[in-house]
Scaffold this motif. Sequence first.
Motif, short mmCIF file in Angstrom:
data_model
loop_
_atom_site.label_atom_id
_atom_site.label_comp_id
_atom_site.label_asym_id
_atom_site.label_seq_id
_atom_site.Cartn_x
_atom_site.Cartn_y
_atom_site.Cartn_z
N ALA A 1 -24.61 20.91 -0.51
CA ALA A 1 -24.11 20.61 0.83
C ALA A 1 -23.09 19.49 0.78
O ALA A 1 -23.06 18.69 -0.15
CB ALA A 1 -25.27 20.22 1.74
N PRO A 2 -22.22 19.41 1.79
CA PRO A 2 -21.30 18.26 1.89
C PRO A 2 -22.09 16.96 2.04
O PRO A 2 -23.24 16.97 2.46
CB PRO A 2 -20.49 18.57 3.16
CG PRO A 2 -20.66 20.04 3.39
CD PRO A 2 -22.01 20.39 2.87
N GLY A 3 -21.46 15.86 1.71
CA GLY A 3 -22.11 14.56 1.82
C GLY A 3 -22.41 13.98 0.46
O GLY A 3 -21.51 13.84 -0.38
N SER A 4 -23.67 13.68 0.20
CA SER A 4 -24.04 13.09 -1.08
C SER A 4 -24.22 14.18 -2.14
O SER A 4 -24.50 15.34 -1.80
CB SER A 4 -25.34 12.29 -0.95
OG SER A 4 -26.41 13.13 -0.56
N PRO A 5 -24.06 13.83 -3.42
CA PRO A 5 -24.31 14.81 -4.48
C PRO A 5 -25.74 15.33 -4.41
O PRO A 5 -26.65 14.64 -3.97
CB PRO A 5 -24.06 14.02 -5.76
CG PRO A 5 -23.22 12.86 -5.34
CD PRO A 5 -23.63 12.53 -3.95
N CYS A 6 -25.93 16.56 -4.83
CA CYS A 6 -27.26 17.15 -4.90
C CYS A 6 -27.81 16.92 -6.31
O CYS A 6 -27.19 17.31 -7.30
CB CYS A 6 -27.20 18.64 -4.59
SG CYS A 6 -28.82 19.46 -4.62
N ILE A 7 -28.96 16.27 -6.39
CA ILE A 7 -29.64 16.06 -7.67
C ILE A 7 -30.95 16.83 -7.64
O ILE A 7 -31.75 16.67 -6.70
CB ILE A 7 -29.88 14.57 -7.94
CG1 ILE A 7 -28.55 13.83 -8.04
CG2 ILE A 7 -30.70 14.38 -9.23
CD1 ILE A 7 -28.70 12.32 -8.27
N CYS A 8 -31.15 17.67 -8.63
CA CYS A 8 -32.33 18.53 -8.68
C CYS A 8 -33.07 18.35 -10.01
O CYS A 8 -32.47 17.98 -11.02
CB CYS A 8 -31.94 20.00 -8.54
SG CYS A 8 -31.14 20.42 -6.99
N LEU A 9 -34.35 18.63 -9.97
CA LEU A 9 -35.18 18.74 -11.17
C LEU A 9 -35.51 20.21 -11.33
O LEU A 9 -36.12 20.81 -10.44
CB LEU A 9 -36.45 17.90 -11.00
CG LEU A 9 -37.44 17.91 -12.17
CD1 LEU A 9 -36.86 17.17 -13.37
CD2 LEU A 9 -38.77 17.29 -11.76
N ALA A 10 -35.11 20.81 -12.44
CA ALA A 10 -35.28 22.25 -12.62
C ALA A 10 -36.02 22.55 -13.91
O ALA A 10 -35.72 21.97 -14.96
CB ALA A 10 -33.92 22.95 -12.64
N ALA A 11 -36.99 23.45 -13.83
CA ALA A 11 -37.75 23.89 -15.00
C ALA A 11 -37.60 25.39 -15.15
O ALA A 11 -37.64 26.13 -14.16
CB ALA A 11 -39.22 23.52 -14.86
N THR A 12 -37.42 25.85 -16.37
CA THR A 12 -37.29 27.28 -16.66
C THR A 12 -38.12 27.63 -17.89
O THR A 12 -38.34 26.79 -18.77
CB THR A 12 -35.82 27.68 -16.92
OG1 THR A 12 -35.30 26.86 -17.99
CG2 THR A 12 -34.96 27.47 -15.69
N ASP A 13 -38.55 28.89 -17.96
CA ASP A 13 -39.25 29.36 -19.17
C ASP A 13 -38.44 30.42 -19.89
O ASP A 13 -38.93 31.05 -20.83
CB ASP A 13 -40.64 29.89 -18.82
CG ASP A 13 -40.63 31.04 -17.82
OD1 ASP A 13 -39.52 31.51 -17.46
OD2 ASP A 13 -41.72 31.47 -17.39
N ALA A 14 -37.19 30.63 -19.45
CA ALA A 14 -36.28 31.58 -20.12
C ALA A 14 -34.85 31.22 -19.72
O ALA A 14 -34.62 30.57 -18.70
CB ALA A 14 -36.60 33.02 -19.72
#
Length: 211
Positions: free
Chosen positions: A180-193
């Motif tokens: 979204a506009p505004g502040s940067p988006c920071i995410c924590l992402a986990a994957t198994d593939a």
Amino acid sequence: MTAIRHHIPEPMLAAYATGTLPHAFSVVVAAHISLSEESRAVVEAHETVGGLVLEDACAADVPVAMKTSVMAMLDDPIPETPSFHGSSPYPAPVMALLKGAEPRWKTLGMGVRQDILASDKHGSVRLLYIPPGQAVPDHGHNGLEMTLVLQGSFSDETGTFGVGDVEMADETLEHTPVAAPGSPCICLAATDARLRFNAFMPRLLQPIFRI
């Protein structure tokens, strides 16, 4: 902070409570329940039920040598483990993997950055930094991906996700997340593939970026 609308499904919270989740997904759950009172209450309820089940379980005989070994370990000194507190926007479980330091960002292109916090044969967990208005390349999934928003928000074909929200993505979902506009988006992402990118360039760079 806005209300959390997208919670982790209860079966996964139950698996976390019993200690059967892979490490990468456990990190995301731990970070989420540090932000969500609702999900934290569900985990605590499952832990309580598990404790009651253990109390009612029949005792089993163990070899004398094993019992002696276990009792001897009670006298061993307890190693000191560092304790980490949350530091906005990173909850304590994330700070623990960062060992109290700032993320070591590596550029993926178009302003998107990542820091791989942990990786093993069962999956990986990473921080993602997405500039305002920037899209993550269109992709699908070869397994499960859990994405927890720590700062800002993003939208895709399934809806909008803000701080504390978790998106659960599996093989049936192809999407293009946009910050979204505004502040940067920071995410924590986990994957198994590995992800399944549709464009040529992301596919070409995928082995280098390990995503």
